[in-house]
Scaffold this active site. Structure first.
Site, short mmCIF file in Angstrom:
data_model
loop_
_atom_site.label_atom_id
_atom_site.label_comp_id
_atom_site.label_asym_id
_atom_site.label_seq_id
_atom_site.Cartn_x
_atom_site.Cartn_y
_atom_site.Cartn_z
N HIS A 162 0.86 -1.18 0.00
CA HIS A 162 0.00 0.00 0.00
C HIS A 162 0.90 1.24 0.00
CE1 HIS A 162 -3.84 -1.96 0.54
NE2 HIS A 162 -3.40 -2.64 1.59
N CYS A 204 -0.29 2.74 -4.33
CA CYS A 204 -1.03 3.97 -4.60
C CYS A 204 -0.19 5.18 -4.24
CB CYS A 204 -2.33 4.00 -3.81
SG CYS A 204 -3.62 2.97 -4.51
#
Length: 322
Positions: A162, A204
C-alpha cells in the site's frame, strides 16, 4: 468487482464484518476476482475491470546523423560486462497490522511470483521478502547497500505494498520511500557509483481516480567501461530510475486473481523484450499497455471506467540494455 481502499469512498458500517469473509472467498475465485487499489484502507465499493531496435553493422563507417537515421552509441550505454548482472530485492507486503487500517493485498503473491521469474530470466539474483515492517524494510536495504556490488552491473529493488504520495507501507505503518532509496546514493553505496539503481514501486500515490478521456486516434562502451572515473565527479542522485505504477495523487489498481495492472504489464514486456529493448523503451511499452488494456467498471458511476497510467522518473545518465 473491485475493492477500493479509501475511507472517503463509502460508509464504514456493514463493510468491515463482510470484508474479511469476502476476501477469503475472493482468494478461491481465481481470475474472476475483483481489483483493489494499493491505498488505505479497504472501504469496499466493488469494481470489475475489463479486463527492434536497429543496430549498426560492424565495421560500417560512421555516418553523420540524419532525420531518418537512428543513433546507437555504445559510449552512452551502461557497461554490462560484469561477472553478475546484479541483485534484485522484492519486498512483498500482503498482510498489515489492524492499527494501520490497511486491508490484505490479495493478488500480490502472483505479482511477486511473476516478478521473481521474470527478473531471474533476465539474469538477476532475486530474493523475495514477505510482510516486512518499516524497520525490517530499512534493515534489508541497508544490508543491500553495504554489500560489495563491485562485480555487479546494476541493482534492482521492487516494492509491492500500500502507499500514499511519497510513502510506502510496511506491515506496521508508512515510511518515506526516500528513506529507502537514499541508502543507495553515490555517497552511501560506493560500489554502485555510476551503475544503474532501479526501483519499481507498485503502490497507490493518492486517492484520485483517473477518468480517462476519449480519443479519436488509433493504437497506436568500451571506451567508457569504468563508470566511476575518479577524475571527475557525478551527482550523488545520478543513475537512479523509479518506475511507479501510477502518477502522483492517484490510485493504483490490483486484481486479486490476476495481479496488479502495472506489474503484469511490466512482466509481459520484460519477458518478450527484456533483452532486446532499452529500459525506457520497455517502460514506455508498459505505459501503453496499462493505459490501453485496462479499465474499471461498476454499477456506481463514481467508480466506473477508471484508468491508470504508470510514471517513470529517470536520473539515468546512459542507455540501459540488459
Amino acid at each position: 468487482m473491485d475493492d477500493i481502499d479509501e475511507d472517503s469512498l463509502v460508509p464504514e458500517s456493514n463493510i468491515r464484518g463482510e470484508a474479511k469473509k469476502e476476501e477469503e472467498e475472493e482468494e478461491q475465485e481465481g481470475e474472476e476476482l475483483d481489483d483493489s487499489v494499493d491505498a488505505k484502507p479497504d472501504r469496499s465499493q466493488r469494481i470489475s475491470f475489463f479486463s527492434n531496435t536497429q543496430q549498426k553493422k560492424k565495421n560500417e563507417p560512421e555516418k553523420p546523423a540524419s532525420q531518418n537515421s537512428r543513433i546507437v552509441a555504445p559510449d552512452f550505454q551502461y557497461a554490462m560486462n560484469y561477472s553478475k548482472l546484479g541483485k534484485c530485492i522484492i519486498i512483498n507486503n500482503k498482510n498489515f497490522e489492524d492499527r494501520t487500517g490497511m486491508c490484505i493485498r490479495n493478488g500480490t503473491d502472483k505479482d511477486a511470483g511473476d516478478l521473481c521469474k521474470c527478473f531471474r530470466n533476465l539474469g538477476f539474483e532475486v530474493k523475495v521478502y514477505n510482510d516486512q515492517s518499516c524497520e525490517a524494510m530499512e534493515r534489508l536495504l541497508q544490508s543491500a547497500a553495504k554489500y560489495d556490488h563491485t562485480d555487479s552491473a546494476c541493482f534492482a529493488c521492487i516494492l509491492l505494498s500500500h502507499g500514499e504520495e511519497g510513502q510506502i507501507y510496511g506491515t506496521d505503518g508508512a515510511m518515506a520511500i526516500k528513506t529507502l532509496t537514499t541508502l543507495f546514493r553515490g555517497d552511501n553505496c560506493q560500489s554502485l557509483v555510476g551503475k544503474p539503481k532501479l526501483f519499481f514501486i507498485q503502490a497507490c500515490r493518492g486517492s484520485e481516480f483517473d477518468d480517462g478521456i476519449q480519443t479519436d486516434s488509433g493504437p497506436a562502451n568500451d571506451s567508457m567501461e569504468t563508470d566511476a572515473n575518479p577524475r571527475y565527479k557525478i551527482p550523488v542522485e545520478a543513475d537512479f530510475l523509479f518506475a511507479y505504477s501510477t502518477v502522483p495523487g492517484y490510485y493504483s489498481w490490483r486484481n486479486p486473481g490476476r495481479g496488479s495492472w502495472f506489474v503484469q504489464a511490466l512482466c509481459g514486456v520484460l519477458t518478450q523484450y527484456g533483452k532486446q529493448l532499452e529500459i525506457m523503451q520497455i517502460l514506455t511499452r508498459v505505459n501503453y499497455l496499462v493505459a490501453t488494456n485496462y479499465e474499471s467498471w461498476s454499477d456506481d458511476p463514481r467508480f466506473s471506467e477508471k484508468k491508470q497510467i504508470p510514471c517513470v522518473v529517470s536520473m539515468l545518465t546512459k542507455e540501459l540494455y540488459f
